[in-house]
Design a protein around this motif. Structure first.
Motif, PDB file in Angstrom:
ATOM      1  N   LYS A   1     -51.544 -73.227 -27.218  1.00  0.00           N
ATOM      2  CA  LYS A   1     -52.720 -72.454 -26.805  1.00  0.00           C
ATOM      3  C   LYS A   1     -52.695 -72.165 -25.307  1.00  0.00           C
ATOM      4  CE  LYS A   1     -57.796 -72.676 -26.991  1.00  0.00           C
ATOM      5  NZ  LYS A   1     -58.952 -73.510 -27.433  1.00  0.00           N
ATOM      6  N   LEU A   2     -52.424 -73.197 -24.503  1.00  0.00           N
ATOM      7  CA  LEU A   2     -52.445 -73.015 -23.055  1.00  0.00           C
ATOM      8  C   LEU A   2     -51.238 -72.235 -22.558  1.00  0.00           C
ATOM      9  CD1 LEU A   2     -54.732 -75.125 -23.363  1.00  0.00           C
ATOM     10  CD2 LEU A   2     -54.034 -76.039 -21.164  1.00  0.00           C
ATOM     11  N   PHE A   3     -50.074 -72.492 -23.142  1.00  0.00           N
ATOM     12  CA  PHE A   3     -48.891 -71.742 -22.728  1.00  0.00           C
ATOM     13  C   PHE A   3     -49.019 -70.271 -23.140  1.00  0.00           C
ATOM     14  CE2 PHE A   3     -47.305 -75.681 -21.490  1.00  0.00           C
ATOM     15  CZ  PHE A   3     -46.035 -75.587 -20.941  1.00  0.00           C
ATOM     16  N   SER A   4     -49.683 -69.997 -24.266  1.00  0.00           N
ATOM     17  CA  SER A   4     -49.909 -68.607 -24.676  1.00  0.00           C
ATOM     18  C   SER A   4     -50.843 -67.905 -23.699  1.00  0.00           C
ATOM     19  CB  SER A   4     -50.511 -68.564 -26.091  1.00  0.00           C
ATOM     20  OG  SER A   4     -49.571 -69.018 -27.050  1.00  0.00           O
TER      21      SER A   4
ATOM     22  N   LEU B   1     -59.281 -67.860 -15.716  1.00  0.00           N
ATOM     23  CA  LEU B   1     -60.461 -68.714 -15.841  1.00  0.00           C
ATOM     24  C   LEU B   1     -60.466 -69.448 -17.186  1.00  0.00           C
ATOM     25  CD1 LEU B   1     -63.189 -66.415 -14.260  1.00  0.00           C
ATOM     26  CD2 LEU B   1     -62.191 -68.483 -13.276  1.00  0.00           C
ATOM     27  N   LYS B   2     -60.073 -68.758 -18.238  1.00  0.00           N
ATOM     28  CA  LYS B   2     -60.005 -69.417 -19.550  1.00  0.00           C
ATOM     29  C   LYS B   2     -58.970 -70.539 -19.534  1.00  0.00           C
ATOM     30  CE  LYS B   2     -59.728 -68.613 -24.510  1.00  0.00           C
ATOM     31  NZ  LYS B   2     -59.620 -67.612 -25.601  1.00  0.00           N
ATOM     32  N   LEU B   3     -57.827 -70.290 -18.894  1.00  0.00           N
ATOM     33  CA  LEU B   3     -56.800 -71.326 -18.777  1.00  0.00           C
ATOM     34  C   LEU B   3     -57.334 -72.537 -18.012  1.00  0.00           C
ATOM     35  CD1 LEU B   3     -53.823 -72.260 -19.076  1.00  0.00           C
ATOM     36  CD2 LEU B   3     -53.334 -71.019 -16.962  1.00  0.00           C
ATOM     37  N   LEU B   4     -58.034 -72.284 -16.909  1.00  0.00           N
ATOM     38  CA  LEU B   4     -58.579 -73.383 -16.100  1.00  0.00           C
ATOM     39  C   LEU B   4     -59.626 -74.184 -16.866  1.00  0.00           C
ATOM     40  CD1 LEU B   4     -58.867 -71.456 -12.727  1.00  0.00           C
ATOM     41  CD2 LEU B   4     -57.451 -73.483 -13.109  1.00  0.00           C
ATOM     42  N   VAL B   5     -60.496 -73.498 -17.595  1.00  0.00           N
ATOM     43  CA  VAL B   5     -61.519 -74.197 -18.371  1.00  0.00           C
ATOM     44  C   VAL B   5     -60.878 -75.056 -19.457  1.00  0.00           C
ATOM     45  CG1 VAL B   5     -63.432 -73.891 -19.996  1.00  0.00           C
ATOM     46  CG2 VAL B   5     -63.377 -72.577 -17.868  1.00  0.00           C
ATOM     47  N   GLU B   6     -59.867 -74.517 -20.131  1.00  0.00           N
ATOM     48  CA  GLU B   6     -59.176 -75.294 -21.165  1.00  0.00           C
ATOM     49  C   GLU B   6     -58.477 -76.509 -20.558  1.00  0.00           C
ATOM     50  OE1 GLU B   6     -59.323 -75.058 -24.332  1.00  0.00           O
ATOM     51  OE2 GLU B   6     -60.351 -73.133 -24.532  1.00  0.00           O
ATOM     52  N   ILE B   7     -57.894 -76.338 -19.382  1.00  0.00           N
ATOM     53  CA  ILE B   7     -57.272 -77.476 -18.704  1.00  0.00           C
ATOM     54  C   ILE B   7     -58.332 -78.525 -18.370  1.00  0.00           C
ATOM     55  CG2 ILE B   7     -56.231 -78.200 -16.511  1.00  0.00           C
ATOM     56  CD1 ILE B   7     -54.555 -75.634 -16.627  1.00  0.00           C
TER      57      ILE B   7
END
Length: 287
Positions: free
Chosen positions: A124-127, A152-158
């Motif tokens: 999910k994050l790599f995508s 921002l979506k990547l940062l929130v998921e992290i």
């Protein structure tokens, strides 16, 4: 001789992304950036030293490095080393943060500096990173807006995975030598005192040359460099709390203000009173 960490590069925009692949290994000294950094490891065999801690990495790991956090990659030559690197301005992170979501927390190190996710979360994050890379490489309508949203979506998921891991938060590699652990604890506990190599060797019943080799082998750093780094970080904290540069100098264990100023400037890219030094241009890529 004291080793001073260097600042590498400026970031003039909100964020930048690089996708790199080679098999040359890494020969990079300890350094820091003014910006934050995310590294997504696709392949490679090695480790990352971040904030005085060394992490052994496996493909799929995500490394999180805060602004001014000293770090160094160590990857083997001859093994394909592929990574996506994202540089992010702290100003951008602060502007995008809200009361219940401080994006700077992702880079604080409070949960560690490495995220190792379950396979589904890793995909999910790599995508998301792949989609961000694709968007940044084009010129389609709304490119900037969509790129900001993807980051921002990547940062929130992290951030969510740091607080509630779907996977694990790898622990840093601990020195094998109990003596090195004892020396580290002693240095941290007596940071502001006069400490010499001879005194340390006598205290821990070691030959000073053996002690220095052992410390470097276990930590990747010299005793003088580690002590200098810890003292300068302490001085930086004091100055941020309103303590004068002169007082911070002597409170953190330095005896010469001119030497302190030179070391502080080389370490942080700015003098204790806030004048910035010039650094390398932002169009160069730095690990």
């Amino acid at each position: 001789m004291e080793r001073n960490y260097k600042k590498r590069g400026y970031l003039l925009e909100d964020f930048r992304l690089f996708h790199l692949q080679d098999a040359q290994g890494t020969k990079i000294d300890f350094h820091y950036h003014e910006f934050c950094k995310i590294l997504l490891l696709h392949s490679g065999s090695g480790s990352y030293s971040v904030g005085g801690q060394r992490y052994s990495l496996v493909p799929g790991d995500i490394v999180l490095i805060g602004s001014r956090c000293v770090h160094r990659p160590e990857f083997e030559r001859g093994v394909p080393y592929e990574r996506t690197i994202i540089y992010i301005s702290p100003d951008f992170l602060q502007r995008q943060s809200v009361s219940d979501c401080n994006l700077m927390d992702c880079f604080s190190g409070q949960w560690g500096h490495v995220l190792r996710l379950s396979e589904s979360q890793r995909r999910k994050l790599f995508s998301l990173a792949d989609a961000l890379e694709k968007e940044l490489s084009g010129d389609a309508y709304g490119r900037v807006i969509l790129s900001n949203g993807l980051l921002l979506k990547l940062l929130v998921e992290i951030g969510r995975n740091l607080q509630h891991p779907d996977g694990e938060l790898p622990s840093p590699i601990q020195p094998h030598s109990s003596r090195v652990l004892e020396i580290l604890r002693y240095l941290d506990a007596h940071l502001t005192e006069d400490i010499t190599i001879d005194d340390l060797a006598e205290r821990f019943y070691l030959s000073k040359y053996h002690m220095m080799r052992l410390f470097r082998r276990e930590t990747g750093d010299s005793i003088h460099s580690y002590l200098s780094h810890r003292r300068l970080l302490y001085a930086q904290d004091l100055i941020s709390q309103g303590v004068s540069a002169t007082e911070a100098c002597f409170r953190c264990g330095w005896h010469s203000y001119s030497s302190f100023t030179r070391a502080y400037s080389k370490r942080f890219g700015t003098t204790p009173t806030g004048r910035y030094d010039l650094a390398a241009p932002a169009d160069e890529t730095y690990e």
